[in-house]
Enzyme design. Structure first.
Site, PDB file in Angstrom:
ATOM      1  N   GLU A 193      -4.451   4.269   5.919  1.00  0.00           N
ATOM      2  CA  GLU A 193      -4.445   4.293   4.464  1.00  0.00           C
ATOM      3  C   GLU A 193      -5.014   5.626   4.000  1.00  0.00           C
ATOM      4  OE1 GLU A 193      -5.846   1.185   1.927  1.00  0.00           O
ATOM      5  OE2 GLU A 193      -5.587  -0.352   3.472  1.00  0.00           O
ATOM      6  N   SER A 227     -11.402   0.857   3.472  1.00  0.00           N
ATOM      7  CA  SER A 227     -10.568   0.482   4.621  1.00  0.00           C
ATOM      8  C   SER A 227      -9.755   1.680   5.086  1.00  0.00           C
ATOM      9  CB  SER A 227      -9.638  -0.666   4.245  1.00  0.00           C
ATOM     10  OG  SER A 227     -10.385  -1.836   3.969  1.00  0.00           O
ATOM     11  N   ARG A 262       0.818  -1.221   0.000  1.00  0.00           N
ATOM     12  CA  ARG A 262       0.000   0.000   0.000  1.00  0.00           C
ATOM     13  C   ARG A 262       0.851   1.271   0.000  1.00  0.00           C
ATOM     14  NH1 ARG A 262      -2.519  -3.644  -1.175  1.00  0.00           N
ATOM     15  NH2 ARG A 262      -4.488  -4.406  -0.328  1.00  0.00           N
TER      16      ARG A 262
END
Length: 306
Positions: free
Chosen positions: A290, A213, A161
């Site tokens: 994130e 998320s 990520r």
């Protein structure tokens, strides 16, 4: 290219949150993006680049800056054998559909992930152990002066990520992916299954605005252990019972914050801090976001301009 003033950014994020900006410059094509960036650089004006507005929480106070929205309502994709070149403004799911129709395998797991191709590359988006960095062949980016250059996959230093562009602020113009031939029927069947799974576990953005998320999964603590879902730790830490103003945790997935009635961006900020604290107290683990906060928030300021 279209320029508007005093635009509410809540209308351009999946969270449906955010105050006004000085001006919004809407670009769909690479040429429009390059022109807009170079003009703002020439005028020495700070700006924020957004795509689909996912993975983003913008301050209720808005931004004392321009915003470039690099977003294409229709996919801008070309195929050359097993390579595809796509504008970073293309919606990621539109690219997934294109690959299914063309019988190309390698990006089907991006089905249903919100946002644009550019944002997906910057954040090395993925699912089920796969990520876009795995199939990236090259990309055209803009450097700090707004000049285009072509780079290969190593330039991004991809990890889970993450890419180096999160630190450098360089902008992705277009991307070339190297894919493999696949069976369109099998790919379409797989896509349908993915969409079904997402519908069961994820909220409908139209009725329950969110950014997907919120936290990255927990990295393995040794080579023998796998990366573990942040949602499991959050649920065990009681995150589903947490609220802040109108913001609350999704009942089917403890790693998702929902904008409820009357929720503000500050509510989301406050709730995410509660979630971090709950996991830290119970497990001694530090969650990593994130989602990106941009603008001014109480107890914390995150500018995020380029």
């Amino acid at each position: 290219m279209k320029t508007s003033v005093s635009v509410l950014l809540a209308d351009y994020t999946t969270f449906q949150l955010g105050g006004p900006c000085l001006c919004l410059i809407e670009c769909a094509t690479p040429d429009e993006l390059i022109q807009a960036v170079q003009q703002l650089k020439k005028e020495n004006k700070k700006f924020l680049l957004i795509g689909g507005g996912s993975n983003l929480v913008i301050s209720d106070q808005g931004l004392d800056a321009a915003v470039i929205r690099y977003f294409a309502a229709s996919p801008l994709v070309e195929r050359h054998g097993n390579d595809i070149t796509v504008s970073a403004s293309t919606i990621l799911d539109d690219l997934a559909i294109f690959c299914v129709d063309e019988g190309l395998e390698g990006l089907n797991y991006t089905t249903g992930i919100p946002g644009t191709v550019g944002g997906a590359v910057v954040g090395n988006a993925g699912a089920w152990g796969k990520q876009v960095g795995d199939v990236l062949k090259s990309a055209v980016i803009l450097d700090g002066q707004g000049n285009p250059q072509t780079v290969g996959p190593d330039y991004f230093a991809f990890s889970y990520r993450h890419s180096r562009l999160k630190e450098t602020g360089e902008i992705i113009v277009s991307v070339t992916f190297n894919l493999k031939p696949g069976d369109p029927v099998a790919l379409a069947r797989e896509r349908a299954e993915i969409l079904k799974l997402r519908a069961e576990k994820h909220p409908d953005l139209k009725t329950q605005p969110c950014a997907g998320s919120f936290f990255r999964n927990i990295e393995a603590t040794s080579k023998a252990e796998r990366r573990q879902a942040a949602g499991g730790f959050l649920e065990d830490a009681g995150a589903k019972d947490l609220k802040a103003g109108g913001a609350y945790v999704f009942d089917k997935h403890a790693n998702i914050i929902i904008k409820g009635q009357g929720a503000t961006a500050q509510d989301v900020h406050d709730l995410h801090l509660q979630m971090i604290d709950a996991v830290k107290k119970k497990f001694g683990l530090q969650l990593v976001r994130e989602v990106r906060f941009v603008g001014k928030f109480e107890d914390q300021t995150q500018e995020g301009f380029w």
